[in-house]
Motif scaffolding. Structure first.
Motif, short mmCIF file in Angstrom:
data_model
loop_
_atom_site.label_atom_id
_atom_site.label_comp_id
_atom_site.label_asym_id
_atom_site.label_seq_id
_atom_site.Cartn_x
_atom_site.Cartn_y
_atom_site.Cartn_z
N ILE A 1 48.66 54.68 36.33
CA ILE A 1 48.61 53.22 36.21
C ILE A 1 47.26 52.70 36.70
CG2 ILE A 1 49.75 51.06 36.82
CD1 ILE A 1 52.26 52.74 37.49
N LEU A 2 46.81 53.26 37.81
CA LEU A 2 45.50 52.85 38.36
C LEU A 2 44.40 53.10 37.35
CD1 LEU A 2 44.78 53.81 42.06
CD2 LEU A 2 44.24 51.70 40.88
N GLU B 1 52.06 59.67 41.29
CA GLU B 1 52.77 58.95 40.24
C GLU B 1 52.01 57.68 39.85
OE1 GLU B 1 56.73 56.77 39.09
OE2 GLU B 1 56.72 57.49 41.16
N THR B 2 51.31 57.11 40.81
CA THR B 2 50.62 55.84 40.57
C THR B 2 49.24 56.03 39.95
OG1 THR B 2 49.86 56.02 42.84
CG2 THR B 2 51.75 54.57 42.44
N LEU C 1 50.22 45.74 34.39
CA LEU C 1 49.94 46.97 35.12
C LEU C 1 50.13 46.79 36.63
CD1 LEU C 1 46.84 48.18 33.08
CD2 LEU C 1 49.05 49.33 33.21
N PHE D 1 39.54 49.18 44.04
CA PHE D 1 40.17 50.36 43.43
C PHE D 1 39.97 51.58 44.32
CE2 PHE D 1 39.83 48.48 38.93
CZ PHE D 1 41.18 48.21 38.90
N LEU E 1 40.42 48.74 32.04
CA LEU E 1 40.39 47.38 31.47
C LEU E 1 39.02 46.75 31.57
CD1 LEU E 1 43.70 45.57 32.40
CD2 LEU E 1 42.81 46.04 30.14
N ASP E 2 38.19 47.20 32.49
CA ASP E 2 36.87 46.56 32.66
C ASP E 2 35.87 47.11 31.65
OD1 ASP E 2 36.88 44.53 34.62
OD2 ASP E 2 37.41 46.05 36.09
N ARG F 1 36.19 44.65 42.14
CA ARG F 1 37.35 45.42 41.69
C ARG F 1 37.13 46.92 41.94
NH1 ARG F 1 37.75 42.68 36.76
NH2 ARG F 1 39.24 41.08 37.36
N LYS G 1 44.60 53.14 34.12
CA LYS G 1 44.67 52.12 33.07
C LYS G 1 44.04 50.81 33.54
CE LYS G 1 48.97 53.69 30.94
NZ LYS G 1 50.40 53.33 30.81
N LEU G 2 44.31 50.45 34.79
CA LEU G 2 43.75 49.22 35.35
C LEU G 2 42.23 49.27 35.36
CD1 LEU G 2 45.93 48.19 38.42
CD2 LEU G 2 45.17 46.68 36.62
N LEU H 1 42.17 51.33 47.30
CA LEU H 1 43.55 51.53 46.89
C LEU H 1 43.84 53.01 46.65
CD1 LEU H 1 46.05 49.78 46.25
CD2 LEU H 1 45.29 49.64 43.89
N LEU I 1 41.61 38.39 42.29
CA LEU I 1 40.30 38.35 41.61
C LEU I 1 40.37 37.62 40.28
CD1 LEU I 1 38.54 41.78 42.12
CD2 LEU I 1 37.74 39.53 42.80
#
Lengths: 109, 109
Positions: free
Chosen positions: A101-102, A97-98, B81, A82, A108-109, A78, A104-105, A85, B108
């Motif tokens: 959100i990235l 803008e993104t 998300l 990431f 999560l880990d 991931r 926050k993703l 990305l 994943l």
């Protein structure tokens, strides 16, 4: 050896809650607080061998959890995705803008 | 009831490898193949009560794993998300250079 310690630490991060309180205590003292086997034995009032056996069993269990759930492996994959990305998005979305959100993703880990 | 079944199924997806082969067998027959307790009892040559007790214990264990690792909860948050990210990216990157990376991230789970 350092590589092994880092791996055990990482696996411990993911799976510590599946271990017993005693296993967590020895692991924390040994891997996070850098106690020696002898020091843990003294603090916990058990033999050095008992501490050693417990730690070895725990390491085997951590690897078994990883074999089954692969949380650390997926986390590493991931991270890599990431990063790709982010580079791709930076070109396409310079105003970012993104980015929120990235973030926050990733958290999560 | 349907909601509960869906939740057990989802938790089973994430944690089945932490269960014993016997637990996996009963869970598969009951939740995936829609066998009745009586049918499982007959197939496995045990009492209906034994199957029931095993399934109940397994459900408790699945919730305990989720309490500790929260893989299903994180998966749901990630889905949400990803969806937000897709919308944001679609505006910023209409040629879809990032779509392939996002797809890999989603796979994943």
């Amino acid at each position: 050896m350092l590589e092994k310690t880092m791996r055990v630490n990482a696996l411990y991060d993911f799976y510590q809650l599946l271990l017993t309180p005693k296993q967590q205590e020895y692991m924390t003292l040994y891997y996070l607080n850098d106690y020696s086997l002898g020091e843990i034995a003294e603090v916990c009032d058990v033999s050095r061998q008992a501490v050693y056996d417990n730690l070895k069993r725990t390491e085997v269990m951590l690897e078994a959890f990883e074999d089954k759930l692969a949380l650390f492996k997926k986390y590493q994959e991931r991270l890599k995705l990431f990063s790709e990305l982010k580079s791709a998005i930076q070109l396409a979305d310079p105003n970012g803008e993104t980015a929120g959100i990235l973030k926050k993703l990733e958290n999560l880990d």
